[in-house]
Structures are given as structure tokens and as C-alpha cells.
Motif scaffolding. Structure first.
Motif, PDB file in Angstrom:
ATOM      1  N   LEU A   3       1.123  -1.329  -0.141  1.00  0.00           N
ATOM      2  CA  LEU A   3      -0.199   0.249   0.434  1.00  0.00           C
ATOM      3  C   LEU A   3       0.438   0.827   0.209  1.00  0.00           C
ATOM      4  N   GLY A   4       2.231   1.069  -0.263  1.00  0.00           N
ATOM      5  CA  GLY A   4       3.260   2.453   0.143  1.00  0.00           C
ATOM      6  C   GLY A   4       3.208   3.041   1.428  1.00  0.00           C
ATOM      7  N   ARG A   5       2.994   4.852   1.107  1.00  0.00           N
ATOM      8  CA  ARG A   5       2.718   5.002   1.886  1.00  0.00           C
ATOM      9  C   ARG A   5       1.130   5.151   2.701  1.00  0.00           C
ATOM     10  N   TYR A   6       0.854   4.546   2.472  1.00  0.00           N
ATOM     11  CA  TYR A   6      -0.612   4.410   3.101  1.00  0.00           C
ATOM     12  C   TYR A   6      -1.265   3.432   3.911  1.00  0.00           C
ATOM     13  N   GLY A   7      -0.365   2.626   4.400  1.00  0.00           N
ATOM     14  CA  GLY A   7      -0.523   1.554   5.338  1.00  0.00           C
ATOM     15  C   GLY A   7      -1.101  -0.051   4.935  1.00  0.00           C
ATOM     16  N   ALA A   8      -1.885  -0.625   5.677  1.00  0.00           N
ATOM     17  CA  ALA A   8      -2.498  -1.463   5.798  1.00  0.00           C
ATOM     18  C   ALA A   8      -4.126  -0.713   6.188  1.00  0.00           C
ATOM     19  N   ASP A 120      -0.405  11.378  -9.931  1.00  0.00           N
ATOM     20  CA  ASP A 120      -0.146  13.109 -10.451  1.00  0.00           C
ATOM     21  C   ASP A 120       0.084  14.353  -9.484  1.00  0.00           C
ATOM     22  N   PHE A 121      -0.803  14.451  -8.507  1.00  0.00           N
ATOM     23  CA  PHE A 121      -0.827  14.964  -7.278  1.00  0.00           C
ATOM     24  C   PHE A 121       0.858  15.378  -6.913  1.00  0.00           C
ATOM     25  N   ALA A 122       1.111  13.965  -6.461  1.00  0.00           N
ATOM     26  CA  ALA A 122       2.913  14.123  -5.778  1.00  0.00           C
ATOM     27  C   ALA A 122       4.027  14.793  -6.917  1.00  0.00           C
ATOM     28  N   GLY A 126       6.472  18.554  -6.736  1.00  0.00           N
ATOM     29  CA  GLY A 126       7.055  18.214  -6.562  1.00  0.00           C
ATOM     30  C   GLY A 126       8.281  17.282  -5.919  1.00  0.00           C
ATOM     31  N   GLN A 127       7.039  16.773  -5.945  1.00  0.00           N
ATOM     32  CA  GLN A 127       7.986  14.804  -4.987  1.00  0.00           C
ATOM     33  C   GLN A 127       7.871  13.881  -6.379  1.00  0.00           C
ATOM     34  N   PRO A 128       9.019  13.321  -7.545  1.00  0.00           N
ATOM     35  CA  PRO A 128       8.756  12.641  -7.875  1.00  0.00           C
ATOM     36  C   PRO A 128       8.942  11.409  -7.927  1.00  0.00           C
ATOM     37  N   GLU A 129      10.277  11.392  -6.711  1.00  0.00           N
ATOM     38  CA  GLU A 129      10.229   9.998  -6.450  1.00  0.00           C
ATOM     39  C   GLU A 129       9.456   8.997  -5.801  1.00  0.00           C
ATOM     40  N   VAL A 130       7.826   9.980  -4.788  1.00  0.00           N
ATOM     41  CA  VAL A 130       7.224   9.825  -4.701  1.00  0.00           C
ATOM     42  C   VAL A 130       5.863   9.215  -6.018  1.00  0.00           C
TER      43      VAL A 130
END
Length: 467
Positions: A3-8, A120-122, A126-130
Motif C-alpha cells: 500500500l506504499g505510504r498509506y499503510g495497511a 499526478d498530484f505528487a 515536486g515529489q517525483p520519487e513519490v
């Protein structure tokens, strides 16, 4: 489960629920007789269809307390949460549904779509890695959806758009080719709507702008004439307008919607070629008196997509199409030439629904991007006209073939131009699969009624240009 940065994923139902009686009276008057489970399901479904997502979530919460393993309701609650900008909750619901049934196509598709939205929002923050992480998660979900159901085109189509945005044109073309193949397999043997509505079109083009650097050298007028000629041969009543001021453009729109009201149930089409731009995510058809900057009164005096949708809402048409061969780059304050400014964060790359039922919108470019003219011809219109003329293609196929051809074009690829469709993807999609420009129905096309009173002519511009 990733789930990436959004957790379980989690599920927590509220301890108490309140449903005001108007919701019950309006949406589910008999549901109380069939038990609470059926009542909450019907209430949630109807609130969901009415885009009342907050109340729909409450109803789905109550239903899931009684039926916690219903993956279809989990999936719909996820869509409703995304509509409420609860992206953590939406990802959790899709993931829970997938954990319960690892072969659930719709949950993979919806979760993939949301990863693209968040990527797209990331990117704009300015968060290209995310963004790269989110795009990879989207590709994983689309890939899984394709493996589950290789005959469903939705995942191919959405993955193709993501590949285009990532500059992976070979993969994008491969997916678009697959969508075209699947579309041909599903297409009805005889095209045409089940009845023969009148056809009314508004064709606008601007190219003689203030400032020599803004002159489009007749390209939009040429494109508009090609479209108008084709539409007339296909049974459309065509209203044209060239090199118009903002008020003159609005007068043409008024003439157009009046014609639609005189012919209820008509199929309507709007085509525009010329300079365009976006302000806070709303796309504008730029009138000839503007030089490329946000001058005072611009938003009030210009025609936007939102303005067209508002005017069409009360026109009584059965189906609406809007085709815009224009840039979508953000407009700047000041300056004398049309150019890009800093992207506004309100408009994301993923297109929302158009906000008007039975409406199909085609853009020649993605949000924030230009539309290219080559040798006094819009690249998008060049291919659009070719496929609109084919009697074997429905509207959906015209869209896909145009998109495929545009991405295959070396100039469009170099300039990163990709066509985009905006629709609600439900009933509108079914109409698009039946509607054909060149072969509408077996019966003769009905005659569009002329006005009982003549339309007042639009006054010429002060510059001497006659609208």
C-alpha cells in the motif's frame, strides 16, 4: 499486500448512524419492508448514483456491519471515499476487497486509477520519487486486472494513458491497439442509436488574434471548415462562427442552445479550434481580442467548458459531444503572447467526469499541455476528420483510433501531445458505442426545425472582423 505510504487496510464502522427521512423518502420508499440489510444497500446505491458520497458512505458502513465480506459494496464505498477525497480510506477499501478476493478486477482497476491520481498530484507537488512509486503501483494493479480479465478494455485503456504520460510510447501504442481490437469484437453488427434524433452542431474557430505572434495563419478556420463540411454531409444542422470576440462567441452558443430547445432530444456537437488555455483547471476557448494574458474581464467574457456545460444542461438534448483542438496550458497574468505559466494544482492529470450526464468531451491534449498545429493544420483534427468519416466506426472507436494515430505521429510524440477523453464512463459510454457519425440509423435523418423567428445577427467587431 503493498500500500506504499498509506499503510495497511482498516475497517471501522461508526457506532451510530443518522439518516434523515428525506433520503429514505426520495430514494428507497419500499426498502423498509425488505429488512435493514436491503434498505442500507438500496439507500447507499441510490445515494452513490446521485453523487451524494458522504451519505452513501454512511449507508455502506451500515450495510457492511451486517455484511462485512461483500467485496462489491467495499469497492463502491472506496469509490465514494475517493469522491470525498478520503484517499487513505479508498485505498484501504480496495485493498480489503482484493484481500478477500484476489481475482476482483474492479478493485484492481479502481485502485490503479487512484494511484495514478495520487501520482499526478505528487508530481505537481515536486515529489517525483513519490510519483514514480505511485505510478509503479498503478502499473502493478492494471497488470493484475489485465491478467484477471484480458477481454476487458478498461485496464488497457487506462494503462495506455499512464504509459503515454511516462513517455513509454511503444507500450502505450500496444495497449491502445489492444483496446481497438477488443472494441471491434464488442461492436454491434449494425451501428446506430435505437431512434433517429435530430443532429445540431456548433463549429467555432479563431485564428486572427491581437498581436502577430498569436496569429495561427488560417489553420483553425481551415480545420473548422473541414469539420463543418463533413458534419453537413452526415446530417447535422451546423452553426458556424469564425474569429469571434467573447460576447460574439456567447451569442453563437445561445443560438446553438436555442436550436437544441427547438429540437428536443437532439444529438449535439460543439467543435472548437484556436487558442485555448486553463484558469484554475477550467478550460477556455480564447476569443480573438485577448493577447494571451489574463486581462480584466477575461473569465466573464470568454466561453469555457464549464460555461458550455451549464448552457447545455437546460437545452433538452439527448447526447452531447464537445471536441476541443486547443491548448490547455495555464494562462498567465501579463504578457503579449500565449504561453504556459506555472501549473495550477487544482487541475490534476486524471480527468474527472464532465458534470453533465450523456456528455462526451474530447481534448486534443492533456491538462497543462499544448495542441500542435503543423502546416496550418491541427494534428488532432487531421486524424479526427479521417475517422469521423468512416461508416464502420462508432464514437468510442473514433476516439481510440484518433488517440492511436496522434501518439504514432512523430511531431505529436516529440511535443508530448496526447488526446484525452472526459466522460462519466457509464451510460455515456454505451451511447458512444452505438453512435456513428457516418451511419446514424437505418431510417432517414429527421429534418432539424428552423426557428420561427430569425436569429438576430451578431454585430461585427470594432476591428472590422465579421463574426
Amino acid at each position: 499486500m503493498v500500500l506504499g505510504r498509506y499503510g495497511a487496510p482498516v475497517y471501522a464502522a461508526p457506532s451510530s448512524l443518522y439518516f434523515p427521512s428525506p433520503s429514505f423518502d426520495r430514494f428507497a420508499p419500499q426498502a423498509a419492508q425488505s429488512g435493514p440489510s436491503r434498505y442500507y444497500f438500496d439507500l447507499g446505491e441510490n445515494l452513490y448514483k446521485a453523487s451524494q458520497f458522504g451519505q452513501a458512505i454512511q449507508a455502506f458502513n451500515a450495510y457492511l456491519q451486517l455484511n462485512p465480506t461483500d467485496i462489491h459494496v467495499l469497492n463502491k464505498r472506496g469509490v465514494a471515499k475517493a469522491g470525498q477525497k478520503d484517499y487513505v480510506g479508498a485505498i484501504a477499501d480496495y485493498s480489503t476487497a482484493i484481500a478477500m478476493n484476489p481475482h476482483f478486477y474492479n478493485a484492481y482497476l479502481n485502485r490503479g486509477n487512484l494511484w495514478v491520481y495520487l501520482g499526478d498530484f505528487a508530481k505537481k507537488m515536486g515529489q517525483p520519487e513519490v510519483a514514480a512509486q505511485d505510478y509503479q503501483l498503478a502499473l502493478n494493479d492494471y497488470g493484475q486486472a489485465v491478467r484477471i480479465n484480458p477481454m476487458n478494455s478498461a485496464a488497457y485503456e487506462n494503462r495506455a494513458e499512464l504509459y503515454s504520460d511516462m513517455g513509454l510510447h511503444a507500450q502505450s501504442l500496444q495497449d491502445k491497439g489492444r483496446v481497438i481490437q477488443l472494441q471491434r469484437l464488442k461492436s454491434p453488427t449494425s451501428l446506430g442509436l435505437p431512434f433517429c434524433p435530430p443532429r445540431v452542431a456548433l463549429v467555432l474557430a479563431n485564428d486572427d488574434y491581437v498581436g502577430g505572434e498569436n496569429d495561427l495563419q488560417g489553420g483553425p478556420i481551415q480545420d473548422a471548415n473541414s469539420i463543418s463540411s463533413l458534419l453537413r454531409r452526415q446530417g447535422f444542422y451546423v452553426i458556424q462562427g469564425h474569429n469571434l470576440s467573447g460576447p460574439a462567441m456567447k451569442a453563437r452558443v445561445s443560438q446553438f442552445t436555442s436550436k437544441l430547445r427547438e429540437n428536443p432530444g437532439a444529438v449535439s456537437m460543439v467543435y472548437y479550434s484556436g487558442h485555448g488555455g486553463s484558469v484554475n483547471g477550467n478550460n477556455y476557448l480564447i476569443p480573438v481580442e485577448y493577447s494571451g494574458s489574463m486581462q480584466p474581464g477575461f473569465e466573464e467574457n470568454s466561453v469555457s467548458v464549464d460555461y458550455l456545460l451549464r448552457e447545455l444542461k437546460g437545452a433538452g438534448s439527448y447526447f452531447n459531444m464537445i471536441f476541443l483542438d486547443a491548448c490547455r496550458t495555464p494562462l498567465m497574468n501579463g504578457g503579449t503572447a500565449f504561453r504556459s505559466g506555472k501549473p495550477a494544482l487544482k487541475q490534476w492529470e486524471t480527468e474527472p467526469g464532465p458534470g453533465l450526464a450523456n456528455t462526451w468531451i474530447e481534448y486534443a491534449s492533456r491538462p497543462k499541455m499544448p495542441a500542435i498545429q503543423e502546416r496550418n493544420e491541427g494534428l488532432y483534427t487531421k486524424y479526427l476528420v479521417q475517422f469521423m468519416a468512416r461508416p464502420d466506426l462508432n464514437l468510442k472507436e473514433v476516439s481510440m483510433y484518433t488517440s492511436y494515430a496522434l501518439e504514432s505521429d512523430p511531431t505529436a510524440r516529440r511535443e508530448n501531445q496526447h488526446a484525452r477523453t472526459q466522460t462519466d464512463l457509464s451510460h455515456t459510454e454505451r451511447i458512444a458505442q452505438a453512435f456513428s457519425f457516418a451511419r446514424h440509423c437505418a431510417n432517414p435523418l429527421p429534418h432539424v426545425r428552423l426557428s420561427s423567428t430569425p436569429v438576430q445577427p451578431v454585430a461585427p467587431l470594432a476591428t472590422g472582423i465579421t463574426p
